[in-house]
Design a protein around this motif. Structure first.
Motif, mmCIF file in Angstrom:
data_model
loop_
_atom_site.group_PDB
_atom_site.id
_atom_site.type_symbol
_atom_site.label_atom_id
_atom_site.label_comp_id
_atom_site.label_asym_id
_atom_site.label_seq_id
_atom_site.Cartn_x
_atom_site.Cartn_y
_atom_site.Cartn_z
ATOM 1 N N LEU A 1 1.062 -0.920 0.074
ATOM 2 C CA LEU A 1 0.090 0.029 -0.046
ATOM 3 C C LEU A 1 0.891 1.415 -0.517
ATOM 4 O O LEU A 1 1.052 2.155 -0.753
ATOM 5 C CB LEU A 1 -0.862 -0.106 1.060
ATOM 6 N N PHE A 2 2.226 0.637 0.630
ATOM 7 C CA PHE A 2 2.951 2.831 1.055
ATOM 8 C C PHE A 2 3.371 2.090 -0.496
ATOM 9 O O PHE A 2 4.377 3.681 -0.104
ATOM 10 C CB PHE A 2 3.635 2.173 2.170
ATOM 11 N N LEU A 3 4.061 1.356 -1.461
ATOM 12 C CA LEU A 3 4.313 1.856 -2.593
ATOM 13 C C LEU A 3 3.560 1.733 -3.367
ATOM 14 O O LEU A 3 3.826 1.822 -4.581
ATOM 15 C CB LEU A 3 4.815 0.529 -2.493
ATOM 16 N N ARG A 4 2.175 2.134 -3.214
ATOM 17 C CA ARG A 4 0.623 2.868 -4.166
ATOM 18 C C ARG A 4 0.490 1.600 -5.180
ATOM 19 O O ARG A 4 0.334 1.900 -6.574
ATOM 20 C CB ARG A 4 1.188 3.465 -4.981
ATOM 21 N N HIS A 5 0.603 0.258 -4.362
ATOM 22 C CA HIS A 5 0.168 -0.889 -4.983
ATOM 23 C C HIS A 5 -1.822 -1.040 -4.871
ATOM 24 O O HIS A 5 -1.622 -1.776 -4.399
ATOM 25 C CB HIS A 5 1.125 -1.955 -5.070
ATOM 26 N N ASP A 6 -2.029 -0.072 -5.574
ATOM 27 C CA ASP A 6 -3.688 0.118 -5.124
ATOM 28 C C ASP A 6 -4.476 -0.899 -5.079
ATOM 29 O O ASP A 6 -4.705 -1.407 -4.692
ATOM 30 C CB ASP A 6 -4.168 1.657 -5.369
ATOM 31 N N GLU A 7 -3.616 -1.913 -6.079
ATOM 32 C CA GLU A 7 -4.259 -2.758 -6.887
ATOM 33 C C GLU A 7 -4.885 -4.713 -5.534
ATOM 34 O O GLU A 7 -5.191 -4.732 -5.522
ATOM 35 C CB GLU A 7 -3.774 -3.837 -7.702
ATOM 36 N N LEU A 8 -3.938 -3.842 -4.500
ATOM 37 C CA LEU A 8 -3.425 -4.751 -3.251
ATOM 38 C C LEU A 8 -4.065 -3.685 -2.070
ATOM 39 O O LEU A 8 -4.011 -4.034 -0.694
ATOM 40 C CB LEU A 8 -2.002 -4.998 -2.944
ATOM 41 N N ALA A 9 -5.183 -2.765 -2.451
ATOM 42 C CA ALA A 9 -5.455 -1.980 -0.925
ATOM 43 C C ALA A 9 -6.538 -3.027 -0.129
ATOM 44 O O ALA A 9 -6.245 -2.429 0.635
ATOM 45 C CB ALA A 9 -6.495 -0.697 -1.556
ATOM 46 N N LEU A 10 -7.258 -3.354 -1.017
ATOM 47 C CA LEU A 10 -8.034 -4.650 -0.041
ATOM 48 C C LEU A 10 -7.193 -5.003 0.753
ATOM 49 O O LEU A 10 -8.026 -5.287 2.049
ATOM 50 C CB LEU A 10 -9.124 -4.917 -1.276
ATOM 51 N N TYR A 11 -6.752 -5.977 0.614
ATOM 52 C CA TYR A 11 -5.966 -7.128 1.040
ATOM 53 C C TYR A 11 -5.888 -6.260 2.768
ATOM 54 O O TYR A 11 -4.992 -6.837 3.640
ATOM 55 C CB TYR A 11 -4.644 -7.785 0.026
ATOM 56 N N ALA A 12 -4.487 -4.955 2.132
ATOM 57 C CA ALA A 12 -4.354 -4.492 2.629
ATOM 58 C C ALA A 12 -5.202 -3.891 4.295
ATOM 59 O O ALA A 12 -4.398 -3.751 5.273
ATOM 60 C CB ALA A 12 -3.217 -3.161 2.265
ATOM 61 N N GLY A 13 -6.164 -3.590 3.212
ATOM 62 C CA GLY A 13 -7.307 -3.199 4.098
ATOM 63 C C GLY A 13 -7.685 -4.116 5.779
ATOM 64 O O GLY A 13 -8.283 -3.642 6.521
ATOM 65 N N LEU A 14 -7.933 -5.424 4.835
ATOM 66 C CA LEU A 14 -8.100 -5.768 5.656
ATOM 67 C C LEU A 14 -7.133 -6.045 7.428
ATOM 68 O O LEU A 14 -7.394 -7.123 8.017
ATOM 69 C CB LEU A 14 -7.958 -8.110 4.848
ATOM 70 N N THR A 15 -6.329 -5.926 7.033
ATOM 71 C CA THR A 15 -5.017 -6.417 7.730
ATOM 72 C C THR A 15 -5.148 -6.221 9.065
ATOM 73 O O THR A 15 -5.313 -7.635 9.718
ATOM 74 C CB THR A 15 -3.989 -5.532 7.480
ATOM 75 N N PRO A 16 -6.012 -4.981 9.864
ATOM 76 C CA PRO A 16 -5.860 -5.220 11.141
ATOM 77 C C PRO A 16 -7.448 -5.737 11.427
ATOM 78 O O PRO A 16 -7.100 -6.593 12.591
ATOM 79 C CB PRO A 16 -7.172 -3.467 11.619
ATOM 80 N N ILE A 17 -8.396 -6.077 10.182
ATOM 81 C CA ILE A 17 -9.104 -6.808 10.940
ATOM 82 C C ILE A 17 -8.193 -9.534 11.010
ATOM 83 O O ILE A 17 -8.819 -9.706 11.885
ATOM 84 C CB ILE A 17 -10.389 -7.670 9.461
#
Lengths: 332, 267, 261
Positions: free
Chosen positions: C220-236
């Motif tokens: 996410l911090f390298l602007r790979h927005d296609e993976l943003a959904l997975y990144a967002g799942l991290t806290p859950i």
């Protein structure tokens, strides 16, 4: 304060096989054996009581204490301590009890004693002013002023034990478990700890459950003794009664002004189960059970019929009684 | 001499028995190594995507390198450094020194027992597992395999001597945990376990040639793949041997000094 | 609840640590070295190839950098999980912990806290900064906050898994090799999981979710927005895994047998 009914703890022990092949076989195929460390014990202790809990190594003492203090979960049985089921409401329960394991420190090894106490005062949420007051009192009673600022690891065993007691009692618990609190200490140190405990008990009405190998601890502190053997309670009552029921053996040592003969003595006491020995010509020793023969009766016959100079009567010592029970020579 | 040998035999045997007691450790140890090899396998597979040669090695050669290097580690690796450090820290070494045998010999025999154990219960099952799991090539030739066998024995000797030296730092500093960890980590990289040394920048390669580390992983693995032949093979094996000798002598010397220091200062 | 307790334990920790400053420096160095080796692998490989399955050198450095932060925090906060079996369960230190009116797991983790690994977190953040500047990525105002939340999620993934593994000590008598096994698996999460084959990627996402401690949030911090959904799942994922691990620990605790008899 303590109410246990049918309290039981079972352990599964792994049996290692011998030799290389045995060790290899243990890799996939293990032998287990179930052992009942504590087997259906019933125990009731009232508020303010000081109870001595004794037994041989491996008899189930520590296991019982650990169940009562909420460390171990019982395999079965009913247990309520200080109004709680210890392992279920552990945090609240712990707030009102204290524990001392003689063989294992519960202080912070690298910290100065005073730091450990301060930490504990926060853990038990003791208000600052109350904490100060209590600590001063403990320091005075246990004479700890000299080593309050030394790390725990540098203390002598006696010093450490005084700190452990303080740590267990700072929060004025309703109940304390003391597991071998005088182990390895010298007579003076033991005495100091005993005086402290009885003072705390009287002042605060703290219930005390004490395990020990040193029966003089119990003689000094406890009105009641509970004895456990092979996981079962084999005696529960006063110390005196323990001596009465198991320590009925009496020996009478008599010195005469003239030589006596063994046959004659046996003849005079023929109607009573008394055993005589004559280590010297003017001395004799009688052994008998106080249950069967009243010591007074023996003495009366002696004084009436023989030229007695001196008489000494001994009851069997409690250490010996306990040893006998542990060795299984006394049936319960 | 006979009694001495008997004693060493006994020490080796006891160590072997001791290791047998750990059930799961070595079962899972095999998986452990498979996981590490797998990590690099999958990584290399991705790195080789769209390429056939990297640093002169094909994917199969690279996978073979990684697998053989890690499997060799199951044999030469040990925790003698940790043990010695613990003996020193707990003061047990003083007791050991009072016994009628040489402490260091005792430790080495123990390490041999452990290596023997690891060979049978770790290296052999580990190899089978890894050969089944990953596309690992057979040794270049029977001769290569033979030299490889000799070479990993020398790896053990070099690594063991380094461990003895590391463990003995405990005589001089209290913090051995950090030092031992740092050593493990450095060896994993500098011995060529993580990446073949032939991929390192050339300047670095030159330096590493004069250090003992590549004798531990890089050399035996290159022998296995057949990359080292003839003079290069003899040269590599002699370097290994010399390092084993030199480091062992160093270990003994350091121990003698440490012992004197301890006897004089009372620990 | 026990916020004050946490603070007090930390104070005590610092006090004892100050007594052993040399240890602190050596341990920190060792931790840094450990991270340096994983970086060395990347650097050496990229002297030979321009990309790994489409990921450039700087991107991989950025992901390795993110990975180092939760990894360091895990080693700092949950270090106790390594000692639960030997020191607390087998040696019986748990007895001491259990007689105090504070959550036992919290006590253990607080007692065993270690600040040395934090050097790795600093190193990791520096690597992320380096990678982002090389890739020309500017800081957006929300990134620091998201970073904190994602790192917390990643740390919880670790914490939950290793708490559960530590709890196996209540059953197994000997040492078990499972913890180092899983610990070694953490290495997989250090690199872009997308470079792995399907099965491996799937396992690292849904079974042992180590992709959430490095790759997904790092990308996410390298602007790979296609993976943003997975990144967002991290806290859950972190909360779920930690919750499960904690439940398992509680279950194991009821089986605790203590030492001696």
């Amino acid at each position: 304060m303590i109410e246990a009914l049918g309290l039981t703890k079972e352990f599964r022990l792994f049996q290692r096989r011998e030799g290389v092949m045995g060790a290899v076989r243990d890799l996939w195929d293990r032998d287990y054996q179930t052992v009942k460390a504590v087997d259906q014990i019933d125990l009731k202790v009232n508020r303010g009581e000081m109870v001595g809990y004794i037994g041989a190594n491996g008899a189930g003492k520590s296991t019982t204490i650990k169940m009562l203090s909420g460390i171990l979960v019982p395999s079965s049985g009913h247990l309520v301590v200080n109004g709680f089921v210890p392992h279920k409401e552990r945090v609240e329960f712990c707030r009102r009890i204290g524990v001392v394991f003689g063989q294992r420190s519960q202080l912070w090894w690298d910290l100065a004693v005073s730091e450990s106490f301060r930490l504990l005062s926060r853990v038990y949420r003791i208000p600052e002013s109350v904490y100060r007051q209590r600590l001063d009192r403990f320091v005075e009673l246990l004479e700890m002023a000299d080593f309050l600022h030394i790390p725990v690891r540098k203390l002598s065993l006696g010093q450490r034990m005084r700190c452990e007691l303080t740590a267990a009692l700072l929060h004025h618990p309703d109940l304390v478990f003391l597991d071998e609190p005088t182990i390895g200490l010298d007579v003076l140190a033991k005495d100091r700890i005993r005086r402290f405990l009885s003072e705390i008990n009287q002042e605060l009405g703290t219930t005390v459950l004490l395990t020990t190998h040193d029966l003089s601890d119990i003689e000094a502190l406890c009105s009641r003794v509970v004895m456990i053997d092979k996981g079962k309670i084999v005696y529960d009552g006063s110390l005196g009664k323990l001596q009465d029921s198991f320590g009925q053996g009496r020996t009478i040592k008599v010195d005469f002004s003239a030589p006596v003969n063994l046959a004659e003595l046996h003849a005079s006491f023929g109607h009573l189960p008394v055993r005589w020995e004559t280590p010297e010509s003017r001395r004799a020793i009688a052994t008998f059970s106080a249950k069967e023969v009243a010591p007074a009766e023996v003495m009366k016959i002696l004084i009436d019929q023989y030229p007695v100079l001196d008489i000494a009567i001994d009851a069997t010592k409690i250490e010996e009684i306990v040893k006998e029970i542990y060795q299984g020579s006394v049936m319960v | 001499m006979n009694a001495w040998l008997k004693l060493q035999y006994e020490v080796i045997r006891i160590q072997f028995m001791k290791m047998l007691a750990y059930r799961v450790v070595y079962f899972t140890g095999v998986f452990n190594y498979a996981i590490n090899i797998g990590a690099y396998y999958f990584l290399w597979e991705a790195i080789y995507r769209h390429r056939s040669l990297i640093g002169g090695l094909t994917l199969e050669q690279m996978v073979t390198y990684v697998a053989v290097a890690w499997i060799s580690r199951t044999f030469y690796f040990n925790n003698v450094d940790r043990e010695i450090a613990d003996d020193v820290r707990t003061g047990k070494v003083a007791v050991e020194l009072a016994r009628p045998y040489d402490y260091l010999t005792f430790k080495i025999s123990g390490a041999l027992g452990e290596a023997l154990f690891r060979l049978f219960f770790f290296t052999v099952p580990g190899s089978i597992f890894v050969y089944l799991l990953f596309p690992v090539a057979w040794p270049a030739s029977m001769a290569s395999f033979g030299w490889f066998g000799l070479s990993i024995i020398l790896s053990f000797a070099v690594n063991n001597a380094i461990n003895l030296l590391t463990g003995m730092t405990a005589f001089y500093t209290l913090n051995t945990t950090g030092i031992i960890r740092a050593k493990h980590i450095s060896i994993d990289l500098l011995s060529g376990l993580v990446v073949p040394i032939s991929l390192f920048p050339e300047g670095l390669q030159l330096w590493l040639k004069w250090l003992p580390f590549q004798s531990i992983a890089f050399v035996p693995t290159m022998i296995y793949t057949g990359a080292l032949q003839g003079d290069a093979l003899v040269d590599a094996l002699s370097r290994q041997f010399l390092w084993a000798l030199l480091l062992s002598v160093l270990a003994w010397a350091l121990f003698a000094i440490a012992r004197r220091k301890m006897v004089v200062q009372g620990g | 609840m026990d916020r004050e307790i946490v603070w007090i334990y930390l104070q005590q920790y610092v006090k004892t640590k100050l007594a052993y400053r040399a240890d602190f420096i050596i341990e920190s160095t060792a931790d840094l070295l450990y991270q340096a080796v994983s970086l060395a692998f990347v650097l050496i490989v990229f002297t030979q190839v321009p990309d790994i399955a489409g990921w450039t050198r700087d991107e991989i450095i950025g992901i390795v950098g993110y990975f180092m932060v939760p990894f360091a925090l895990f080693n700092c906060l949950f270090r106790g999980s390594w000692y639960i079996r030997d020191q607390y369960i087998v040696e019986g230190q748990l007895d001491r912990v259990l007689i105090r009116p504070v959550n036992p797991l919290l006590q253990i983790y607080l007692e065993m806290i270690e600040l040395e690994p934090l050097s790795g977190a600093v190193f990791g953040i520096a690597l992320m900064g380096y990678a982002r500047s090389r890739l020309g990525i500017d800081l957006i105002w929300w990134e620091p906050f998201v970073f904190v939340i994602l790192v917390a999620g990643s740390v919880l993934v670790y914490g939950g898994i290793f708490t559960a593994l530590a709890a196996t000590g209540f059953w197994a008598e000997g040492r078990s090799g499972v913890s180092p096994l899983i610990y070694n698996l953490t290495g997989y999460g250090r690199y872009p999981v997308s470079i792995y084959k399907g099965a491996v990627r799937w396992v690292l996402t849904w079974v042992i979710p180590f992709a959430f401690v490095g790759f997904y949030p790092g990308a996410l911090f390298l602007r790979h927005d296609e993976l943003a959904l997975y990144a967002g799942l991290t806290p859950i994922v972190g909360l779920i895994i930690f919750g499960l691990g904690y439940r398992y620990w509680i279950y194991g605790l009821s089986r605790y047998r203590g030492t001696g008899s």
